[in-house]
Design an enzyme around this catalytic site. Structure first.
Site, PDB file in Angstrom:
ATOM      1  N   ARG A 118      16.179 -55.125  -8.956  1.00 30.13           N
ATOM      2  CA  ARG A 118      15.774 -54.337  -7.576  1.00 30.13           C
ATOM      3  C   ARG A 118      14.595 -54.174  -7.509  1.00 30.13           C
ATOM      4  O   ARG A 118      13.805 -53.083  -7.164  1.00 30.13           O
ATOM      5  CB  ARG A 118      16.692 -53.178  -7.772  1.00 30.13           C
ATOM      6  CG  ARG A 118      17.877 -52.434  -5.688  1.00 30.13           C
ATOM      7  CD  ARG A 118      17.652 -51.157  -5.835  1.00 30.13           C
ATOM      8  NE  ARG A 118      16.793 -50.359  -6.101  1.00 30.13           N
ATOM      9  CZ  ARG A 118      16.747 -48.776  -6.650  1.00 30.13           C
ATOM     10  NH1 ARG A 118      17.928 -49.333  -7.526  1.00 30.13           N
ATOM     11  NH2 ARG A 118      15.800 -48.436  -6.701  1.00 30.13           N
ATOM     12  N   TYR A 123      10.701 -42.476  -9.522  1.00 31.18           N
ATOM     13  CA  TYR A 123      11.348 -43.018 -10.985  1.00 31.18           C
ATOM     14  C   TYR A 123      10.863 -43.735 -11.645  1.00 31.18           C
ATOM     15  O   TYR A 123      11.336 -44.522 -12.827  1.00 31.18           O
ATOM     16  CB  TYR A 123      13.074 -42.137 -10.728  1.00 31.18           C
ATOM     17  CG  TYR A 123      13.928 -43.462  -9.562  1.00 31.18           C
ATOM     18  CD1 TYR A 123      14.007 -44.738 -10.146  1.00 31.18           C
ATOM     19  CD2 TYR A 123      13.954 -43.146  -8.105  1.00 31.18           C
ATOM     20  CE1 TYR A 123      14.101 -45.100  -8.457  1.00 31.18           C
ATOM     21  CE2 TYR A 123      14.318 -43.717  -7.545  1.00 31.18           C
ATOM     22  CZ  TYR A 123      14.251 -44.596  -7.538  1.00 31.18           C
ATOM     23  OH  TYR A 123      15.629 -45.365  -6.931  1.00 31.18           O
ATOM     24  N   HIS A 131      16.454 -48.178  -3.916  1.00 33.14           N
ATOM     25  CA  HIS A 131      17.831 -48.218  -4.112  1.00 33.14           C
ATOM     26  C   HIS A 131      18.764 -48.313  -2.686  1.00 33.14           C
ATOM     27  O   HIS A 131      19.363 -49.160  -1.863  1.00 33.14           O
ATOM     28  CB  HIS A 131      18.933 -47.063  -4.231  1.00 33.14           C
ATOM     29  CG  HIS A 131      20.511 -46.751  -4.309  1.00 33.14           C
ATOM     30  ND1 HIS A 131      21.220 -47.853  -5.198  1.00 33.14           N
ATOM     31  CD2 HIS A 131      21.563 -46.096  -3.560  1.00 33.14           C
ATOM     32  CE1 HIS A 131      22.507 -47.515  -4.424  1.00 33.14           C
ATOM     33  NE2 HIS A 131      21.959 -46.365  -3.632  1.00 33.14           N
TER      34      HIS A 131
HETATM   35  C1  LIG Z   1      32.562 -43.120  -7.429  1.00 35.25           C
HETATM   36  C2  LIG Z   1      30.732 -43.060  -6.693  1.00 35.25           C
HETATM   37  N1  LIG Z   1      30.329 -42.494  -8.147  1.00 35.25           N
HETATM   38  C3  LIG Z   1      28.822 -42.622  -7.290  1.00 35.25           C
HETATM   39  C4  LIG Z   1      28.165 -43.184  -6.071  1.00 35.25           C
HETATM   40  C5  LIG Z   1      26.759 -42.773  -5.438  1.00 35.25           C
HETATM   41  N2  LIG Z   1      25.769 -44.636  -5.665  1.00 35.25           N
HETATM   42  C6  LIG Z   1      26.238 -45.056  -4.741  1.00 35.25           C
HETATM   43  S1  LIG Z   1      25.528 -46.256  -5.574  1.00 35.25           S
HETATM   44  C7  LIG Z   1      25.359 -45.597  -6.423  1.00 35.25           C
HETATM   45  C8  LIG Z   1      24.156 -46.424  -8.218  1.00 35.25           C
HETATM   46  C9  LIG Z   1      25.015 -47.677  -8.040  1.00 35.25           C
HETATM   47  O1  LIG Z   1      24.077 -48.619  -9.316  1.00 35.25           O
HETATM   48  P1  LIG Z   1      24.531 -49.763  -9.078  1.00 35.25           P
HETATM   49  O2  LIG Z   1      26.188 -49.751  -9.863  1.00 35.25           O
HETATM   50  O3  LIG Z   1      23.729 -50.823 -10.352  1.00 35.25           O
HETATM   51  O4  LIG Z   1      24.518 -51.138  -8.212  1.00 35.25           O
HETATM   52  P2  LIG Z   1      23.029 -50.737  -7.389  1.00 35.25           P
HETATM   53  O5  LIG Z   1      23.532 -50.431  -6.270  1.00 35.25           O
HETATM   54  O6  LIG Z   1      22.074 -50.968  -8.435  1.00 35.25           O
HETATM   55  O7  LIG Z   1      23.500 -52.361  -6.551  1.00 35.25           O
HETATM   56  C10 LIG Z   1      25.808 -44.571  -7.354  1.00 35.25           C
HETATM   57  C11 LIG Z   1      25.502 -43.450  -7.718  1.00 35.25           C
HETATM   58  C12 LIG Z   1      29.187 -43.761  -5.560  1.00 35.25           C
HETATM   59  N3  LIG Z   1      28.751 -44.697  -4.340  1.00 35.25           N
HETATM   60  N4  LIG Z   1      30.470 -43.636  -5.624  1.00 35.25           N
END
Ligand SMILES: Cc1ncc(C[n+]2csc(CCOP(=O)(O)OP(=O)(O)O)c2C)c(N)n1
Ligand SMILES: Cc1ncc(C[n+]2csc(CCOP(=O)(O)OP(=O)(O)O)c2C)c(N)n1
Ligand SMILES: [Mg+2]
Ligand SMILES: [Mg+2]
Lengths: 357, 326, 326, 357
Positions: free
Chosen positions: D257, D270, D261
């Site tokens: 990435r 971080y 985010h």
């Molecule tokens: C069930 C749930 N818990 C927490 C969140 C908050 N949240 C949004 S994105 C994220 C991180 C996701 O990381 P990853 O699965 O690696 O996907 P990326 O964003 O890196 O593509 C979190 C914790 C959410 N959207 N849904």
């Protein structure tokens, strides 16, 4: 394509279905005849207790009960290597493990008899109460192990789950975090082939449940769950590892549910007789007896004596159970919070008044 | 003493209690290095280390389950669910175990744990980030549900939540995380749980609210005062179990009750409060019990959230209706 | 026409609709060969094959998620959750997606699905098998929640639930699965959703209930009649959205309202009904709005469930209090 | 112990970080220069669109937005082998897949701009709306695939999830049932190494995410997610398999990435700069460009022309987005149910009245 990772799943067995060693090298403890006799007695104890519990339910003296028939080596196996300091996070079919860890027969009867006193264990004070919702106990085990790890203690946490339960997300979340944090948890899968009426083929496309460990980066071992020697050996290894910072293990104990799912079930509706008969040929209690007999370490006399002792012990537990009074209505409220809020206190008073009517 | 925001008060309470009691540990997604997506735990990992401010894997059921296991061993986990909209995977753990461990073990195993979650609308957040579902938790016996409405309360109630020997769901109204500042002394004094706060005394009508909506409610009370209507304003704060005594006393005095909430109207907390008044305070009522609520529809994407959320005008309109009721 | 039980009526409705509409499929744990642990789907796999009566792996979130995916493709899944106490792993799917797919896609994707679950206490079941948490589902906009109280309603409402183009949570009061029989014709006639049933007309007090508690409520009405009190009895049936018009009309006539429910009192459906009456029917009230409920505590293990569940006597006591109210 | 199961995880890569083939055998389609040029254009399109979306957010013209910077080969890769009949079940970072499957830029902007109209796709009518709650989309994919299988259709279902998302139970429940029922689902893991501020080490103890497939008895493949040729080849294989009864595949696409985010995040809090710089050296767009250039299939002039075209296209989408009126208050109610219940109809009326004030 290049290969970036490879894995193997191992299977452990010492005694075949007829109680004959499959290899010459039995573990050291198997030379300890007294130990094997006591494991045999423990399995019998569970079996006789189960039968009694069934009878209590059938005669209207207890609620639904899930027996462990045919799966006795599992709970007795891991239970036999647990220390008092270790923690058990049981599911509803962990009677063997609970008994071995000091939970009393009376407590177990009270639980299934609909009385919370049954979850107030007198001995295994840190063990969790029996978990009825499938799989979420796996996460309690990781939480307990987290506390243990943070405090630098050498204690293993054992949790048990059915093979059907591995389809629930909580199971994977549990093994996953146990892998990441290197937690001292032993996950034991009782693969008794059935989840009520649903056969194992409907729970997984895998050849083994042990391989689910690979998704969490932890060790997975398949063991003949009807072979108490193998069950004890693998458990001993895993618990020792857990206590000493070696991380988590997933043990798949392959067995068979010889009984109905619970007293509320009628397995003849969905299972072939032949399959059950085949199951009886593999069962763990007779298997160990045959081995002991082959070692001249068990006789019909021993058997009779054991049965007598067990009958007396269980009778006493049943008597205690039956003499335990129904809790008073206020018991519904008394452990809701450390201190009962005012609003609920009024309801408590009303319930007492109504109960007295 | 510098004035601080609601979220800073949360941080201050967490830090205070972590210093006081080494069993207190924080866990959740992004609570560590990042200090939480809203910065509630900012700086705490630096101060207390990775063992006490724990970044967990991304799994809410796991977070709740871990907290239960840790609490059972006598630790005091304070777990963050990143947004209330993502708490649902955790409700199985909270409802089936968290809420009833003390009960089912006759007090043998108890769970001194806190689940924190920001909630509510109004910040133009994406889908699933703006709901107010406190009523779901308030219906489950064995849980306590606390919603601070301002910085002082966030501090005092958070201390109380952590010290409470039972599981507390601590819901933080994120729309007001930073809109007001209070001078809050870091004195370690907890506010009592299960006690409403009477924020303004009045004689004509009782306005009952909690969380972010307290701000609109207090503004409405100001405007009502300008028009000669004296509103008593109550912040419920602990929304389960509710301190109904304070509310009933007020309604006995004013004769009119109106509840202001952000959640959908039907089956919400406001319904419970209204029902209690209708059961125990009916004889004092001079008018129907009013409820100003979010609508009984899905929280819309953010372009319409302003249309969804109760406004000062809606509160005024309903209050005036009740005042004019014959 | 043989008389059938409530659970047989469920089976009859499922079979009827499966014959009528090949998009209807059943899925869940043990629904196939075993015909469900309560036998609601008994014989249906034999009749319709394994493709239409599907034994799923053991995972409730998965069951709900599968149903959502299948419904999005135009199938009409009727999924069984084995006991309501095990529905919690599925609420994330139901609340975040099931309830709002039509809304968020502006009607592009719709979910004609039904989630069935037996619920309630009184059968000496183990822990987690006896709760009544219908209020949680009733608070979520986008879901419909239906509770049949007798065989005819089970049949007619189940047909309606399956035919409804939106997700319906269909909660079956297992305590009364087999206690009464009705002659129910398999005529494919659905009852309307969102309509209360007035089961008994009366002039002195309105008793409002649903599900299993209808039976105690009707018995209480009989006893009240013996004492010269004429009770109107309403079966809410669709507990969300509630047909308040029928209830308010009745209260306007009788001047007294009392709700009987098995769930814990606080934040339950009874609160919503009481709040609506307090808002829209206050002027008709001659007495406070009564609520006879389960207590605000954890559903106890079965030895105490009789103490927990409302009884005919409790209903009578409260009704008489309301009648005597001055 | 005996070995009862063994497994291998394969890794697929064709182009190295500098766009040089790592083996002589490129897949057939890689000879089709026009195709590669169009894939390049698609990745650029996504990148430029992302930048525009960022700008809209930064200027207060749109809400939170998650970009795909550095991960463009993933969505464009699997998206490029999807047919109209296939179904996409996206997560919030599936912009590439959505665009390739026909969802318009305008719709995507409307979605992140807080307007439900953005989820009412004009083209990909059966694709699911963007899934914000992590991981539960995996189960929708299995449900859609179940319907497809029951109807005997030859359509693949693709769903995407972040590596962090694999910690959620729903992910495992999804791959598990896909294995059991042999469903035509392709699960694509965007392993961009970070879940907001949480690094991959905190999500798993595994060396690969692909090995999680082993727990479900399905095929797992790791692919260089910055190599569009590998990404397309593996996706093509998996989708083809899915359409033809071959069952599910788990694809771990290893990427990075490069962006925050979302617009609401500040990754510098971080993450080390160096790590991000290293990430830039592996990124997929320049990699393909270098390869194309080495094949004399791309020039600076091509680049300029493409950028110009994209700018115009995106400008138009933004204009349409900005000209879309805010929905009227009644839109809150109009798709709650097929028919609005009476009680809610009154609220709708009130909302209209208030909105007009
Ligand atoms: C069930 C749930 N818990 C927490 C969140 C908050 N949240 C949004 S994105 C994220 C991180 C996701 O990381 P990853 O699965 O690696 O996907 P990326 O964003 O890196 O593509 C979190 C914790 C959410 N959207 N849904
Ligand atoms: C979450 C949840 N879903 C469903 C049930 C109902 N139920 C009780 S036991 C059982 C089957 C469990 O099978 P398995 O995990 O193989 O364990 P076994 O009973 O065979 O030991 C089911 C579906 C439950 N207790 N919890
Ligand atoms: Mg089993
Ligand atoms: Mg990621």
């Amino acid at each position: 394509m290049t290969t970036v990772a490879s894995f193997e799943i191992k299977h452990r067995q010492f005694l075949d279905a007829n109680g004959k060693p499959v290899s010459k090298k039995l573990p050291d403890f198997a030379k300890d005849t007294e130990l094997l006799r006591s494991l045999y007695a423990d399995m019998m104890r569970l079996r006789v207790f189960d039968a009694k519990a069934y009878a209590l339910q059938r005669t209207g003296n207890m609620g639904t009960y899930p027996a462990s028939l045919g799966q006795e080596a599992i709970g007795i196996g891991y239970g036999s290597v647990m220390t008092k300091e270790d923690v058990l996070i049981p599911y509803y079919r962990s009677t063997g493990g609970l008994l071995k860890h000091g939970v009393t027969m009376e407590e177990i009867l009270l639980y299934w008899g609909g009385n919370e006193a049954g979850s107030d264990y007198s001995v295994a004070r840190e063990d969790f109460p029996i978990c009825v919702p499938i799989a979420n106990q796996c996460l309690h085990a990781t939480g307990v192990a987290t506390a243990i790890k943070m405090r630098g203690q050498k204690r293993a946490v054992v949790t048990e789950i059915g093979e059907g339960g591995t389809s629930e997300g909580d199971f994977y979340e549990g093994i996953n975090v146990a892998g990441i944090w290197n937690l001292g948890v032993v996950f034991v899968i009782n693969n008794n082939k059935w989840a009520i009426s649903v056969p194992s083929e409907i729970q997984t496309a895998c050849d083994t449940y042990a391989q689910k460990a690979i998704s969490a980066g932890i060790e997975g071992i398949q063991v003949d769950g009807n072979d108490i020697i193998a069950m004890r050996e693998v458990s001993d290894y895993a618990l020792d590892k857990a206590r000493n910072g070696g991380g988590a293990t997933l043990i798949e104990a392959v067995s068979y549910r010889l009984c109905d799912h619970t007293t509320a079930d009628d397995a003849s509706r969905y299972r072939d007789k032949e399959e059950v008969e085949k199951g009886w040929q593999e069962e763990p209690v007779l298997r160990l007896r045959k081995y002991l007999e082959s070692q001249k370490a068990w006789s019909d006399k021993d058997e009779d004596k054991l049965k007598e002792e067990l009958a007396a012990e269980i009778e006493q537990a049943v008597e205690n159970y039956r003499n335990t009074p129904v809790p008073p209505p206020e018991a519904m409220f008394d452990n809701l919070y450390a201190e009962l809020p005012d609003s609920v206190r009024q309801q408590r008073q009303a319930a007492i008044k109504r109960g007295a009517q | 003493m510098p004035a601080i925001t609601l979220i800073e008060a949360v941080t201050m309470a967490l830090e205070h209690e972590m210093k006081q009691d080494e069993e207190v540990v924080l866990l959740g997604e992004d609570v560590g290095v990042n200090g939480g997506v809203f910065r509630a735990t900012a700086g705490l990992q630096d101060k207390f280390g990775k063992d006490r401010v724990i970044d967990t894997p991304l799994a809410e059921s796991m977070i709740a389950g871990l907290a239960i296991g840790m609490a059972a061993q006598g630790m005091k986990p304070v777990a963050e669910i990143q947004f209330m909209g993502f708490i649902f995977p955790a409700v199985d753990q909270l409802f089936c175990h968290g809420a009833r461990m003390r009960h089912r073990t006759r007090g043998r195993i108890t769970l001194p744990m806190v689940i924190r979650a920001p909630f509510g609308g109004g910040i133009h957040a994406p889908e699933h980030h703006s709901e107010s579902t406190e009523a779901l938790f308030a219906h489950i016996p064995g849980l306590k549900v606390v919603v601070p409405s301002n910085p002082s309360r966030a501090y005092g109630l958070m201390l109380a939540a952590i010290r409470d020997p039972d599981p507390v769901i601590f819901l933080e109204p994120k729309r007001v995380y930073r809109i007001v500042k209070h001078e809050v002394e870091d004195n370690g004094e907890a506010y009592p749980l299960e006690a409403c706060f009477v924020d303004r005394e009045g004689t004509d009508i009782t306005l009952i609210s909690w969380g972010a909506m307290m701000h609109e409610t207090l503004q409405a009370a100001d405007k009502l005062a300008e028009g000669g209507i004296s509103a008593e304003v109550i912040d419920v704060a602990t929304v389960s179990p509710i301190d109904m005594d304070t509310i009933l006393e007020s309604v006995a005095k004013t004769g009119r009750a109106m509840i202001v909430q952000e959640a959908p109207k039907s089956g919400a907390l406001g319904s419970e409060i209204a029902a209690e008044i209708a059961e125990k305070g009916l004889m004092h009522l001079l008018a129907p019990i009013g409820r100003v609520s979010g609508y009984d529809t899905v929280m819309p994407y953010y372009k319409l959230e302003k249309q969804y959320l109760p406004t000062v005008d809606r509160i005024l309109e309903e209050a005036r209706n009740l005042m004019e009721y014959q």
